[in-house]
Design a protein around this motif. Structure first.
Motif, PDB file in Angstrom:
ATOM      1  N   GLU A  47     -11.027  77.576 -37.670  1.00  0.00           N
ATOM      2  CA  GLU A  47     -12.418  78.004 -37.747  1.00  0.00           C
ATOM      3  C   GLU A  47     -13.363  76.814 -37.591  1.00  0.00           C
ATOM      4  O   GLU A  47     -13.046  75.701 -38.006  1.00  0.00           O
ATOM      5  CB  GLU A  47     -12.700  78.682 -39.084  1.00  0.00           C
ATOM      6  CG  GLU A  47     -12.243  80.113 -39.187  1.00  0.00           C
ATOM      7  CD  GLU A  47     -12.782  80.781 -40.430  1.00  0.00           C
ATOM      8  OE1 GLU A  47     -12.988  81.996 -40.401  1.00  0.00           O
ATOM      9  OE2 GLU A  47     -13.009  80.062 -41.424  1.00  0.00           O
ATOM     10  N   ILE A  48     -14.513  77.081 -37.000  1.00  0.00           N
ATOM     11  CA  ILE A  48     -15.565  76.071 -36.874  1.00  0.00           C
ATOM     12  C   ILE A  48     -16.715  76.480 -37.781  1.00  0.00           C
ATOM     13  O   ILE A  48     -17.214  77.609 -37.691  1.00  0.00           O
ATOM     14  CB  ILE A  48     -16.050  75.941 -35.420  1.00  0.00           C
ATOM     15  CG1 ILE A  48     -14.895  75.493 -34.526  1.00  0.00           C
ATOM     16  CG2 ILE A  48     -17.198  74.955 -35.327  1.00  0.00           C
ATOM     17  CD1 ILE A  48     -15.280  75.375 -33.068  1.00  0.00           C
ATOM     18  N   VAL A  49     -17.114  75.567 -38.643  1.00  0.00           N
ATOM     19  CA  VAL A  49     -18.111  75.885 -39.664  1.00  0.00           C
ATOM     20  C   VAL A  49     -19.231  74.860 -39.629  1.00  0.00           C
ATOM     21  O   VAL A  49     -18.989  73.658 -39.536  1.00  0.00           O
ATOM     22  CB  VAL A  49     -17.473  75.899 -41.077  1.00  0.00           C
ATOM     23  CG1 VAL A  49     -18.513  76.277 -42.119  1.00  0.00           C
ATOM     24  CG2 VAL A  49     -16.286  76.847 -41.122  1.00  0.00           C
ATOM     25  N   CYS A  50     -20.455  75.350 -39.705  1.00  0.00           N
ATOM     26  CA  CYS A  50     -21.600  74.445 -39.886  1.00  0.00           C
ATOM     27  C   CYS A  50     -22.514  75.069 -40.937  1.00  0.00           C
ATOM     28  O   CYS A  50     -22.780  76.268 -40.908  1.00  0.00           O
ATOM     29  CB  CYS A  50     -22.344  74.190 -38.576  1.00  0.00           C
ATOM     30  SG  CYS A  50     -22.969  75.652 -37.749  1.00  0.00           S
ATOM     31  N   GLY A  51     -22.964  74.254 -41.863  1.00  0.00           N
ATOM     32  CA  GLY A  51     -23.730  74.761 -42.991  1.00  0.00           C
ATOM     33  C   GLY A  51     -25.211  74.467 -42.922  1.00  0.00           C
ATOM     34  O   GLY A  51     -25.613  73.386 -42.509  1.00  0.00           O
ATOM     35  N   ASP A  52     -26.010  75.444 -43.330  1.00  0.00           N
ATOM     36  CA  ASP A  52     -27.469  75.298 -43.469  1.00  0.00           C
ATOM     37  C   ASP A  52     -28.104  74.593 -42.266  1.00  0.00           C
ATOM     38  O   ASP A  52     -28.635  73.485 -42.386  1.00  0.00           O
ATOM     39  CB  ASP A  52     -27.803  74.535 -44.746  1.00  0.00           C
ATOM     40  CG  ASP A  52     -27.645  75.401 -45.988  1.00  0.00           C
ATOM     41  OD1 ASP A  52     -27.893  76.611 -45.894  1.00  0.00           O
ATOM     42  OD2 ASP A  52     -27.266  74.871 -47.046  1.00  0.00           O
ATOM     43  N   VAL A  53     -28.078  75.264 -41.126  1.00  0.00           N
ATOM     44  CA  VAL A  53     -28.670  74.714 -39.905  1.00  0.00           C
ATOM     45  C   VAL A  53     -30.112  75.208 -39.801  1.00  0.00           C
ATOM     46  O   VAL A  53     -30.341  76.422 -39.690  1.00  0.00           O
ATOM     47  CB  VAL A  53     -27.871  75.142 -38.663  1.00  0.00           C
ATOM     48  CG1 VAL A  53     -28.480  74.517 -37.414  1.00  0.00           C
ATOM     49  CG2 VAL A  53     -26.414  74.751 -38.809  1.00  0.00           C
ATOM     50  N   PRO A  54     -31.107  74.314 -39.823  1.00  0.00           N
ATOM     51  CA  PRO A  54     -32.496  74.756 -39.724  1.00  0.00           C
ATOM     52  C   PRO A  54     -32.764  75.529 -38.432  1.00  0.00           C
ATOM     53  O   PRO A  54     -32.441  75.079 -37.337  1.00  0.00           O
ATOM     54  CB  PRO A  54     -33.279  73.433 -39.737  1.00  0.00           C
ATOM     55  CG  PRO A  54     -32.391  72.478 -40.461  1.00  0.00           C
ATOM     56  CD  PRO A  54     -30.994  72.869 -40.046  1.00  0.00           C
ATOM     57  N   GLY A  55     -33.332  76.713 -38.559  1.00  0.00           N
ATOM     58  CA  GLY A  55     -33.689  77.524 -37.397  1.00  0.00           C
ATOM     59  C   GLY A  55     -32.539  78.256 -36.751  1.00  0.00           C
ATOM     60  O   GLY A  55     -32.724  78.912 -35.733  1.00  0.00           O
ATOM     61  N   ALA A  56     -31.332  78.188 -37.344  1.00  0.00           N
ATOM     62  CA  ALA A  56     -30.156  78.785 -36.698  1.00  0.00           C
ATOM     63  C   ALA A  56     -30.275  80.297 -36.560  1.00  0.00           C
ATOM     64  O   ALA A  56     -29.795  80.883 -35.589  1.00  0.00           O
ATOM     65  CB  ALA A  56     -28.891  78.430 -37.471  1.00  0.00           C
ATOM     66  N   ALA A  57     -30.904  80.960 -37.541  1.00  0.00           N
ATOM     67  CA  ALA A  57     -31.027  82.412 -37.488  1.00  0.00           C
ATOM     68  C   ALA A  57     -31.995  82.864 -36.399  1.00  0.00           C
ATOM     69  O   ALA A  57     -31.991  84.041 -36.009  1.00  0.00           O
ATOM     70  CB  ALA A  57     -31.481  82.951 -38.844  1.00  0.00           C
ATOM     71  N   LEU A  58     -32.813  81.947 -35.892  1.00  0.00           N
ATOM     72  CA  LEU A  58     -33.768  82.276 -34.841  1.00  0.00           C
ATOM     73  C   LEU A  58     -33.322  81.769 -33.472  1.00  0.00           C
ATOM     74  O   LEU A  58     -33.959  82.075 -32.469  1.00  0.00           O
ATOM     75  CB  LEU A  58     -35.142  81.672 -35.173  1.00  0.00           C
ATOM     76  CG  LEU A  58     -35.713  81.990 -36.555  1.00  0.00           C
ATOM     77  CD1 LEU A  58     -37.036  81.264 -36.761  1.00  0.00           C
ATOM     78  CD2 LEU A  58     -35.900  83.489 -36.724  1.00  0.00           C
ATOM     79  N   ALA A  59     -32.242  80.988 -33.439  1.00  0.00           N
ATOM     80  CA  ALA A  59     -31.779  80.373 -32.195  1.00  0.00           C
ATOM     81  C   ALA A  59     -30.776  81.273 -31.487  1.00  0.00           C
ATOM     82  O   ALA A  59     -30.124  82.126 -32.095  1.00  0.00           O
ATOM     83  CB  ALA A  59     -31.152  79.010 -32.479  1.00  0.00           C
ATOM     84  N   ASP A  60     -30.633  81.049 -30.192  1.00  0.00           N
ATOM     85  CA  ASP A  60     -29.647  81.779 -29.393  1.00  0.00           C
ATOM     86  C   ASP A  60     -28.304  81.065 -29.383  1.00  0.00           C
ATOM     87  O   ASP A  60     -27.260  81.710 -29.271  1.00  0.00           O
ATOM     88  CB  ASP A  60     -30.157  81.938 -27.953  1.00  0.00           C
ATOM     89  CG  ASP A  60     -31.471  82.707 -27.890  1.00  0.00           C
ATOM     90  OD1 ASP A  60     -31.437  83.931 -28.099  1.00  0.00           O
ATOM     91  OD2 ASP A  60     -32.521  82.072 -27.649  1.00  0.00           O
ATOM     92  N   TYR A  61     -28.356  79.746 -29.484  1.00  0.00           N
ATOM     93  CA  TYR A  61     -27.130  78.940 -29.443  1.00  0.00           C
ATOM     94  C   TYR A  61     -27.238  77.806 -30.457  1.00  0.00           C
ATOM     95  O   TYR A  61     -28.332  77.405 -30.854  1.00  0.00           O
ATOM     96  CB  TYR A  61     -26.902  78.330 -28.049  1.00  0.00           C
ATOM     97  CG  TYR A  61     -26.777  79.335 -26.930  1.00  0.00           C
ATOM     98  CD1 TYR A  61     -25.550  79.933 -26.633  1.00  0.00           C
ATOM     99  CD2 TYR A  61     -27.882  79.682 -26.168  1.00  0.00           C
ATOM    100  CE1 TYR A  61     -25.437  80.852 -25.607  1.00  0.00           C
ATOM    101  CE2 TYR A  61     -27.784  80.609 -25.138  1.00  0.00           C
ATOM    102  CZ  TYR A  61     -26.550  81.189 -24.866  1.00  0.00           C
ATOM    103  OH  TYR A  61     -26.442  82.114 -23.848  1.00  0.00           O
ATOM    104  N   ILE A  62     -26.067  77.262 -30.810  1.00  0.00           N
ATOM    105  CA  ILE A  62     -25.988  76.040 -31.605  1.00  0.00           C
ATOM    106  C   ILE A  62     -25.172  75.042 -30.805  1.00  0.00           C
ATOM    107  O   ILE A  62     -24.048  75.346 -30.388  1.00  0.00           O
ATOM    108  CB  ILE A  62     -25.290  76.261 -32.967  1.00  0.00           C
ATOM    109  CG1 ILE A  62     -25.877  77.477 -33.684  1.00  0.00           C
ATOM    110  CG2 ILE A  62     -25.412  75.013 -33.818  1.00  0.00           C
ATOM    111  CD1 ILE A  62     -27.299  77.322 -34.124  1.00  0.00           C
ATOM    112  N   LEU A  63     -25.732  73.872 -30.554  1.00  0.00           N
ATOM    113  CA  LEU A  63     -24.972  72.805 -29.903  1.00  0.00           C
ATOM    114  C   LEU A  63     -24.324  71.988 -31.011  1.00  0.00           C
ATOM    115  O   LEU A  63     -25.005  71.285 -31.761  1.00  0.00           O
ATOM    116  CB  LEU A  63     -25.881  71.931 -29.041  1.00  0.00           C
ATOM    117  CG  LEU A  63     -25.152  70.847 -28.233  1.00  0.00           C
ATOM    118  CD1 LEU A  63     -24.182  71.454 -27.223  1.00  0.00           C
ATOM    119  CD2 LEU A  63     -26.160  69.930 -27.517  1.00  0.00           C
TER     120      LEU A  63
END
Length: 345
Positions: free
Chosen positions: A112-128
């Motif tokens: 699994e790939i996990v990233c925690g508490d990413v600012p703006g992630a819920a509004l973004a289309d992608y995460i780099l």
């Protein structure tokens, strides 16, 4: 960055990011429409090279734009998208028109790939994601998501079942460390811009709010607090500019980015406390916009490179040069033109 270029971005930005729109977007409403209008301004491709259809600007050139976006309260990851598109374009990958957040990631034992508490992630289309030896462009759709601590409808912790969900991969040695440096620099710029807005809100309120027949801004105690706030904001802006001071390219120097994040994080706590003290009870109500900005300050402080991680990075760099004094370390290592920007590969 010329004044005309900055004005061309900031003027429409202020119209798009009025208080009502900010509250709606923070609540998870209208984010896609707002991003379409922001992206249409053309500044999200500012760091993409001219050969790939962008403006070919550097991270230093992006700093005033990132500062303006945070000052206006834009809740979407504008600066992160600009850097992400440059990284992807350099690898020959078209990023499309979606908003892209940037984060570091950890890989679990089950893949699994996990990233925690990413600012703006819920509004973004992608995460780099910077994950060990590569950048991975992960879609937010289909990821397991948990609401962010400070902005539950705008930020999120995300989890993917594995790397197979990535829509693009860019090999890059030490991508996780580079991703942290990028986040440090951009989060510092975000904090500095938000603090500028908070300062303006405090001055306006202290001028308008009257107590015992005069504005509270005329009382010496309030003036003292506003002076300390202004000092912290000025120091934060200077530090954030240093963090984005890449002489060429779109990636920051890790030590400068850590310095910027550490100084801005230290200022953020004091600025938030003073701002709420000046505003009193009204500052914590949902109707007042102040809370939108102070919550972001606290979120940026604890995401990606925390204060402890930044201080540790700087401390290890100093101890790695035992023959160098603290003064000489600051004078020779923590300057904008000491080394070229880090590379992604």
């Amino acid at each position: 960055m010329t004044d005309s270029l900055l004005e061309g971005f900031e003027r429409p930005l202020l119209d798009l990011c009025n208080d009502e729109q900010l509250r709606r977007t923070e609540a998870g409403e209208g984010a896609a429409e707002l991003w379409t209008r922001i992206d249409a301004l053309g500044y999200t491709d500012a760091l993409v090279s001219e050969a790939h259809g962008g403006a070919g600007l550097t991270l230093s050139d992006l700093f005033p734009l990132a500062l303006a976006a945070a000052r206006a309260g834009l809740p979407l990851p504008f600066a992160e998208t600009a850097v992400a598109r440059a990284i992807l374009a350099e690898a020959g990958i078209a990023a499309g028109g979606g908003a892209i957040a940037i984060a570091t990631a950890a890989t679990g034992a089950d893949g699994e790939i996990v990233c925690g508490d990413v600012p703006g992630a819920a509004l973004a289309d992608y995460i780099l994601l910077g994950c060990q030896d590569a950048w991975r462009l992960m879609p937010t759709e289909g990821a397991a998501s948990e609401p962010g601590v400070f902005r539950p409808r705008a930020s999120a912790s995300l989890r993917w079942t594995g790397t197979a969900q990535a829509v693009a991969r860019v090999p890059a040695t030490g991508a996780d460390a580079v991703a942290e440096a990028v986040c440090n620099a951009l989060h510092a710029a975000g904090m500095a811009g938000a603090m500028q807005r908070i300062q303006a809100l405090c001055v306006t309120y202290a001028t308008d709010r009257r107590q015992f027949g005069r504005a509270i801004g005329q009382f010496q105690a309030v003036q003292q607090e506003l002076s300390v706030l202004a000092e912290q904001v000025a120091a934060a802006v200077l530090a954030a500019r240093l963090g984005c001071a890449a002489s060429a390219g779109h990636l920051p120097d890790p030590l400068l980015a850590a310095t910027a994040k550490l100084r801005c994080a230290a200022a953020a706590g004091r600025v938030a406390a003073i701002a709420h003290a000046v505003h009193g009870a009204i500052g914590i109500t949902e109707e007042h916009v102040l809370g939108l900005f102070t919550r972001r300050l606290h979120e940026w402080r604890v995401t990606a490179g925390t204060e402890a991680r930044c201080a540790s990075r700087l401390g290890h760099a100093l101890l790695a040069e035992p023959a160098t004094s603290l003064f000489d370390f600051v004078r020779t290592r923590l300057v904008a033109d000491r080394v070229p920007a880090a590379t992604a590969a």
